[in-house]
Structures are given as structure tokens and as C-alpha cells.
Write an enzyme that holds these catalytic residues in place. Structure first.
Site, PDB file in Angstrom:
ATOM      1  N   TYR A 138       0.862  -1.184   0.000  1.00  0.00           N
ATOM      2  CA  TYR A 138       0.000   0.000   0.000  1.00  0.00           C
ATOM      3  C   TYR A 138       0.900   1.236   0.000  1.00  0.00           C
ATOM      4  CZ  TYR A 138      -4.190  -2.812   1.043  1.00  0.00           C
ATOM      5  OH  TYR A 138      -5.240  -3.707   0.999  1.00  0.00           O
ATOM      6  N   ARG A 159     -10.896   3.083 -11.066  1.00  0.00           N
ATOM      7  CA  ARG A 159     -12.181   2.377 -11.123  1.00  0.00           C
ATOM      8  C   ARG A 159     -12.687   2.181 -12.548  1.00  0.00           C
ATOM      9  NH1 ARG A 159     -15.282   5.867  -6.567  1.00  0.00           N
ATOM     10  NH2 ARG A 159     -14.266   7.530  -7.750  1.00  0.00           N
TER      11      ARG A 159
END
Length: 317
Positions: free
Chosen positions: A58, A227
Site C-alpha cells: 500500500y 475504477r
């Protein structure tokens, strides 16, 4: 405040909402700032959340883990931290490597970034096609025996992989995607987890923000918004999702909650679901999500929501 829930059959207790710490890494989320990320972590803690979910990958340089240490390091004993190993970055591309040596190296580096001597939960981030699951599990068993990790989890596994890993190392948590419209784990993995006392920590409870109900039909995604690669954000699937949200919005307004709160609360009330991982990059996002720990949906409210889900039909994800 909702009662704490145990991770598997351990004595480690977590809130049913975790802050998912992928967005604060800034890799795919837009408009991420260090100041806002630190404030969001503090807001999560102040809202009663004790469970923070991160990973070695991350951030290109471990930004997510480092931010947790900076924001909440002085509250370490009040936190339950989950991180993951087995995926790293090379030339800004994700590389899977779940070899025992790499897993142990990443665990040590994660502990250093988090400025701690242990993590309460350590996941294999995903299976490595080049390494057997049982071989990876050996490394997790070593880390568990050494006390560097207090419980073991796996993410993005199929049923066969869960069984193979568990034969070598005890599993306390499983992290799959799961939400109102993506429920494939109910066929096999969720029953296995219930039977074997494995906590299910659901990621994407808001389906990458779509089920928060804040994206209008005419929304245009920024070029860097990750997305766009998912079918659920395009064409007929997008329209069906918006129709579903319009109906859910009516219930949310009637019951004095936001759509996101209804969606998350529904998720953590499903049998076998221990926790929902709620990604956030701004304080107001995690504060809204944390509110679901202060109410429950009645059986009749659950039934009303389930009818809408059935009407929506299967999703092309």
C-alpha cells in the site's frame, strides 16, 4: 457502540468496522494529501475504530504503514493492526512473490515501517502461481511461532487454497471482496469459514465507492481513477447500479441513514461476516462509516433491502 468481535478463535478483539488504508497510500486514489491521510487515521480512532488494515504494497514505499505509525504510534497498544505480505512494487508494477524468504523479509520491513514489534494479524495478500500455498504457509507458521505476528490471514484465495494453507498453518481470518452485489463467497468459502471459525473481513463493502450512492449517473472519472477498468462503472451495469441506488436511497432517507451506512450495516449483519473494511482518505468519510457501529437494522429492514438486491439481479463485476 457495537460490541467488539474476536478474530477467529483468538482473543484479539476488533471493531466490526476497520479502516482500510489503501486509499491513503495515494497509488490509485485521487486528491490524496499527507495531511488529510493523517487526519483520517486520527478521525477513525476518535470515532471508536480500533482495527486498521494495511499492506506492504500500500504505497510505492510503504506510505500507508508509515502513516499509521506517524498518526497513531503513541496509541499502539489500543490498536489492532493487520498488514499483508506477498506483493511488492517493481518499476511501479505489482509483483507477486510469496516465497518464504520474501514473506519473512516483508514482514520485518512492515514491522519497521509500523514502528512495532508485532502485528495482530498478518495476511498472505494473494496466492503466488510460482510458489505452493503450503510453502508460503510454512513461513507464516514460523512468524507466528516467533511472535512477530499474533494471528494469520489469507486474502483472495479459493476454497482449495484455503484448505491447503490451513493444513500447514492455522488461519484466523479470510479477506475476500464482498458486498450487497458481489456475493460469490456465499457458495463455498463463507460456509467453510463459518465451519472452521475463520473470521471473514470483507473488502469492497461499498464496491469501490459505488454503493456509497454519491456518484451521479453523469459522473465522469478522472483519467487516473483506477475504477474505470471495472465493468460495473460502465454502460448497462452502471445504469442498473444507479437504478438500485435510487431505490436504496428511498429506504435510507426513510430510516435516517446514508446509503453507505445502510450498505455497510447490512454487510456486517450477514452471517459469518466479522468486519467490513472501509477505505477512506478524508475524515468525514470514515466518520460516516463508523456511525454504523451505533445502530442495527431490524429483520424487516434487512428483508426490504434483500428484496431490492434480488430485483437488481446478478452483477457483471
Amino acid at each position: 457502540m457495537a460490541p467488539l468481535r474476536n478474530i477467529g478463535n483468538t482473543n484479539i478483539q476488533i471493531t466490526p468496522i476497520a479502516m482500510g488504508c489503501w486509499p491513503i497510500s495515494g497509488v490509485t486514489s485521487v486528491d490524496v494529501t499527507e495531511q488529510a491521510s493523517l487526519a483520517t487515521l486520527q478521525a477513525a480512532f476518535d470515532s471508536g475504530i480500533n482495527f486498521f488494515d494495511t499492506a506492504y504494497c500500500y504505497g510505492y514505499e510503504g506510505e500507508s504503514e508509515r502513516l499509521i505509525a506517524r498518526a497513531l504510534g503513541d496509541k499502539r497498544d489500543q490498536l489492532v493492526i493487520a498488514t499483508k505480505g506477498g506483493i511488492h512494487w517493481a518499476d511501479r508494477k505489482q509483483v507477486r512473490n510469496a516465497s518464504p524468504a520474501r514473506i519473512k523479509q516483508e514482514c520485518d520491513e512492515s514491522l519497521e515501517r509500523l514502528n512495532t514489534d508485532r502485528v495482530e494479524l498478518y495476511y498472505l495478500h494473494g496466492p503466488d502461481p510460482e510458489i505452493s500455498v503450503s510453502e508460503s504457509a510454512d513461513a507464516f507458521k514460523e512468524l507466528l511461532d516467533a511472535g512477530k505476528i499474533l494471528s494469520v490471514g489469507v486474502s483472495n484465495f479459493n476454497l482449495e487454497q484455503l484448505q491447503e494453507f490451513a493444513a500447514v498453518c492455522p488461519i484466523s481470518a479470510y479477506q475476500p471482496r464482498y458486498n450487497m452485489l458481489q456475493r460469490e463467497i456465499e457458495a463455498d468459502r463463507l460456509p467453510w469459514c463459518i465451519k472452521n471459525q475463520v473470521s471473514v473481513m470483507a473488502y469492497w463493502p461499498l464496491m469501490k465507492g459505488l454503493l456509497a450512492g454519491k456518484l451521479p449517473r453523469a459522473h465522469e472519472f478522472a483519467p487516473e481513477d483506477g475504477r474505470q477498468k471495472y465493468p460495473m462503472f460502465h454502460g448497462e451495469e452502471w445504469e442498473k447500479n444507479q437504478d438500485f441506488l435510487d431505490k436504496l436511497r428511498i429506504l435510507a432517507e426513510e430510516w435516517n441513514h446514508t446509503i453507505a451506512q445502510l450498505v455497510i450495516r447490512w454487510t456486517i449483519q450477514q452471517t459469518g461476516i466479522t468486519c467490513a473494511l472501509c477505505g477512506a482518505k478524508r475524515p468525514e468519510q470514515i466518520e460516516e462509516n463508523a456511525e454504523v457501529m451505533n445502530f442495527e437494522l431490524s429483520p424487516s429492514q434487512i428483508e426490504s433491502i434483500d428484496r431490492l438486491i434480488q430485483q437488481r439481479g446478478p452483477i457483471c463485476s
